[in-house]
Write a protein that holds these residues in place. Structure first.
Motif, PDB file in Angstrom:
ATOM      1  N   LYS A 159     -53.186  35.632   3.905  1.00  0.00           N
ATOM      2  CA  LYS A 159     -51.788  35.530   3.488  1.00  0.00           C
ATOM      3  C   LYS A 159     -51.037  34.584   4.424  1.00  0.00           C
ATOM      4  O   LYS A 159     -51.137  34.678   5.643  1.00  0.00           O
ATOM      5  CB  LYS A 159     -51.140  36.911   3.474  1.00  0.00           C
ATOM      6  CG  LYS A 159     -49.730  36.921   2.910  1.00  0.00           C
ATOM      7  CD  LYS A 159     -49.209  38.327   2.815  1.00  0.00           C
ATOM      8  CE  LYS A 159     -47.786  38.358   2.249  1.00  0.00           C
ATOM      9  NZ  LYS A 159     -47.719  37.795   0.896  1.00  0.00           N
ATOM     10  N   ASP A 160     -50.276  33.654   3.815  1.00  0.00           N
ATOM     11  CA  ASP A 160     -49.472  32.671   4.546  1.00  0.00           C
ATOM     12  C   ASP A 160     -50.319  31.824   5.505  1.00  0.00           C
ATOM     13  O   ASP A 160     -49.836  31.383   6.551  1.00  0.00           O
ATOM     14  CB  ASP A 160     -48.350  33.362   5.326  1.00  0.00           C
ATOM     15  CG  ASP A 160     -47.373  34.079   4.407  1.00  0.00           C
ATOM     16  OD1 ASP A 160     -47.160  33.585   3.284  1.00  0.00           O
ATOM     17  OD2 ASP A 160     -46.857  35.130   4.805  1.00  0.00           O
ATOM     18  N   VAL A 167     -54.682  24.106   0.121  1.00  0.00           N
ATOM     19  CA  VAL A 167     -55.272  24.132  -1.217  1.00  0.00           C
ATOM     20  C   VAL A 167     -54.198  23.949  -2.278  1.00  0.00           C
ATOM     21  O   VAL A 167     -54.321  23.111  -3.191  1.00  0.00           O
ATOM     22  CB  VAL A 167     -56.048  25.441  -1.439  1.00  0.00           C
ATOM     23  CG1 VAL A 167     -56.486  25.552  -2.903  1.00  0.00           C
ATOM     24  CG2 VAL A 167     -57.269  25.499  -0.532  1.00  0.00           C
ATOM     25  N   LEU A 168     -53.107  24.714  -2.172  1.00  0.00           N
ATOM     26  CA  LEU A 168     -52.057  24.656  -3.191  1.00  0.00           C
ATOM     27  C   LEU A 168     -51.391  23.283  -3.212  1.00  0.00           C
ATOM     28  O   LEU A 168     -51.170  22.702  -4.285  1.00  0.00           O
ATOM     29  CB  LEU A 168     -51.020  25.745  -2.932  1.00  0.00           C
ATOM     30  CG  LEU A 168     -51.505  27.193  -3.047  1.00  0.00           C
ATOM     31  CD1 LEU A 168     -50.376  28.164  -2.752  1.00  0.00           C
ATOM     32  CD2 LEU A 168     -52.077  27.458  -4.433  1.00  0.00           C
ATOM     33  N   ALA A 185     -56.801  38.318   1.482  1.00  0.00           N
ATOM     34  CA  ALA A 185     -57.804  39.151   2.142  1.00  0.00           C
ATOM     35  C   ALA A 185     -57.875  38.746   3.606  1.00  0.00           C
ATOM     36  O   ALA A 185     -57.521  37.622   3.981  1.00  0.00           O
ATOM     37  CB  ALA A 185     -59.172  38.970   1.479  1.00  0.00           C
ATOM     38  N   ALA A 186     -58.342  39.692   4.402  1.00  0.00           N
ATOM     39  CA  ALA A 186     -58.555  39.378   5.814  1.00  0.00           C
ATOM     40  C   ALA A 186     -59.728  38.406   5.923  1.00  0.00           C
ATOM     41  O   ALA A 186     -60.766  38.605   5.308  1.00  0.00           O
ATOM     42  CB  ALA A 186     -58.846  40.654   6.593  1.00  0.00           C
ATOM     43  N   GLY A 217     -59.426  28.379   7.395  1.00  0.00           N
ATOM     44  CA  GLY A 217     -59.242  27.171   8.192  1.00  0.00           C
ATOM     45  C   GLY A 217     -60.131  27.079   9.401  1.00  0.00           C
ATOM     46  O   GLY A 217     -59.659  26.823  10.506  1.00  0.00           O
ATOM     47  N   GLY A 218     -61.419  27.284   9.239  1.00  0.00           N
ATOM     48  CA  GLY A 218     -62.343  27.133  10.357  1.00  0.00           C
ATOM     49  C   GLY A 218     -62.260  28.285  11.339  1.00  0.00           C
ATOM     50  O   GLY A 218     -61.734  29.362  11.043  1.00  0.00           O
ATOM     51  N   GLY A 219     -62.792  28.087  12.530  1.00  0.00           N
ATOM     52  CA  GLY A 219     -62.810  29.133  13.543  1.00  0.00           C
ATOM     53  C   GLY A 219     -64.102  29.092  14.333  1.00  0.00           C
ATOM     54  O   GLY A 219     -65.013  28.328  14.026  1.00  0.00           O
ATOM     55  N   ASP A 220     -64.177  29.934  15.380  1.00  0.00           N
ATOM     56  CA  ASP A 220     -65.401  29.942  16.172  1.00  0.00           C
ATOM     57  C   ASP A 220     -66.502  30.704  15.451  1.00  0.00           C
ATOM     58  O   ASP A 220     -66.285  31.349  14.421  1.00  0.00           O
ATOM     59  CB  ASP A 220     -65.146  30.527  17.572  1.00  0.00           C
ATOM     60  CG  ASP A 220     -64.634  31.963  17.522  1.00  0.00           C
ATOM     61  OD1 ASP A 220     -65.124  32.737  16.665  1.00  0.00           O
ATOM     62  OD2 ASP A 220     -63.748  32.310  18.316  1.00  0.00           O
TER      63      ASP A 220
END
Length: 429
Positions: A159-160, A167-168, A185-186, A217-220
């Motif tokens: 969310k947010d 994407v939008l 969703a988490a 958006g990516g991450g470790d």
């Protein structure tokens, strides 16, 4: 120590309705049983991490099952463990169960805690990857083709999140009429697998959703482990709707990237690959129309040239020569035919005249016309010998002008020595 806090004797008999245990006795027995377990090393994921008064209070969740325990790290132990531990990390911990008699609660006291070795995680992930590959979940032939222009796109994201915005924004810039059905969703932590799996199943059951984008958006590496969970991966593989994975991580690909029908490097890339650009499509349409126009023009010009060549041919340039040449030939044929018919008629006329003359010469009437007569008996029998008509026999004499009755007489000698009837002689004279 007061009566309520003193550890009860383990020699107390079994409780009955007449002799029940005090609560302290039961609590003491539970504490004694739990303390016998000693210290154990366990592995799990930190789902809650809070610091209060220098101590850490948190929760540790099983990696595969739905099981969670609370733990406490006293400040003295906290100083010895890695300082970068936080919620979402996968760890191994040396814990000892501790039952608090006064509060009636069970906690796990941590004596040591470490990050799970990256090599162990990668080994587990590789084993799961090999298993799913053997089952055919990553096979190219099972991947579904994305629709050319989806009217409704399902989006699973936080969310947010920036991923949602990317994407939008990019999708609407490319095709303003596109619609999204977003399920939040988490995308990090212990709720990731359950919520993302539920979101995929919810959008897959929606008949209007034509493609599903799972965006983050990516991450470790450890934050993305939820997208390699077997439950989530199998849910994505079982979906009938095409799925696009846009986790946005290049170095270590989650298993969702392999099972998805399309892998996008970023959420922005996902929007570009799912939604066609209206400007580009219009340009393609214009190019196609131009090519079609050129081909039609070329075909028409070729047909015009071909018709021109046909019109220059003698048969089409001046058609009268065909009639004229055929008319002369026809005139010759008609004249020749008339001549042949006339000759044939003349020849056949002469032939008929000849046959008529022969017929007349050979006919009985012709013989009679030359002065001969036919002698017949009353029965009609033609007499050819005098012996057939004795004297007195009634006869019929037929001559050219008609027939007369006669009676046979005595035979008359002929010049040749033959005799003939007198009646015949009389009739002929």
């Amino acid at each position: 120590m007061t009566e309520t806090t003193r550890a009860p004797s383990m020699e107390v008999g079994p409780p009955t309705a007449d002799a029940p245990w005090p609560v302290a006795t039961l609590a003491g027995k539970i504490r004694g049983w739990i303390e016998r377990l000693g210290t154990a090393w366990v592995e799990g994921e930190i789902t809650q991490w809070g610091v209060s008064g220098g101590n850490v209070y948190g929760k540790l969740k099983d990696l595969n099952e739905d099981a969670t325990v609370s733990f406490t790290i006293w400040s003295s132990v906290k100083a010895r463990i890695p300082a970068d531990l936080k919620q979402g990390d996968r760890v191994i911990a040396a814990i000892k169960p501790n039952f608090w008699v006064k509060g009636g609660s069970l906690t796990m006291q941590v004596f040591d805690m470490r990050h799970v070795g990256l090599g162990d995680l990668l080994e587990r992930l590789e084993r799961l990857r090999q298993q799913l590959t053997a089952e055919g979940l990553f096979a190219p032939e099972r991947k579904k083709r994305l629709p050319f222009l989806p009217h409704t796109i399902g989006l699973v994201t936080g969310k947010d999140s920036d991923a949602e915005k990317d994407v939008l924004r990019n999708a609407q810039l490319r095709w303003p009429q596109v619609r999204f059905r977003t399920v939040y969703a988490a995308v990090q932590g212990d709720r990731t697998v359950a919520e993302v799996t539920a979101a995929i199943r919810k959008l897959d059951a929606d008949p209007e959703v034509e493609v599903i984008i799972v965006a983050r958006g990516g991450g470790d590496f450890q934050n993305l482990l939820g997208f390699s969970d077997e439950v989530l991966v199998r849910a994505a593989a079982a979906a009938a709707t095409p799925i696009v994975s846009a986790i946005g991580h290049e170095a270590d690909r989650p298993l969702l990237d392999d099972v998805a029908d399309l892998r996008a490097s970023t959420p922005t890339d996902a929007a570009k690959r799912v939604v066609p650009d209206v400007a580009e499509e219009l340009a393609r349409v214009q190019q196609a129309r131009a090519r079609i126009g050129m081909r039609v023009t070329h075909m028409i010009a070729a047909e015009i040239d071909r018709i021109g060549h046909l019109r220059t041919r003698p048969s089409l340039a001046s058609s009268s020569w065909i009639v004229d040449s055929r008319a002369e030939e026809l005139t010759r044929f008609v004249a020749r035919g008339a001549e042949l018919i006339e000759r044939s008629v003349d020849r056949e006329a002469r032939r008929v005249a000849e046959l008529r003359g022969q017929l007349r010469a050979l006919s009985p009437q012709g013989t009679l016309d030359r002065g001969y007569a036919i002698v017949q008996l009353a029965t009609g029998h033609v007499v050819t010998s005098p012996d057939e008509m004795p004297p007195g026999t009634d006869l019929r004499l037929t001559v050219s002008g008609g027939a007369v009755a006669a009676t046979a007489g005595a035979p008359i000698p002929s010049p040749a020595g033959h005799t003939e009837s007198a009646a015949t002689k009389t009739a002929l004279s």
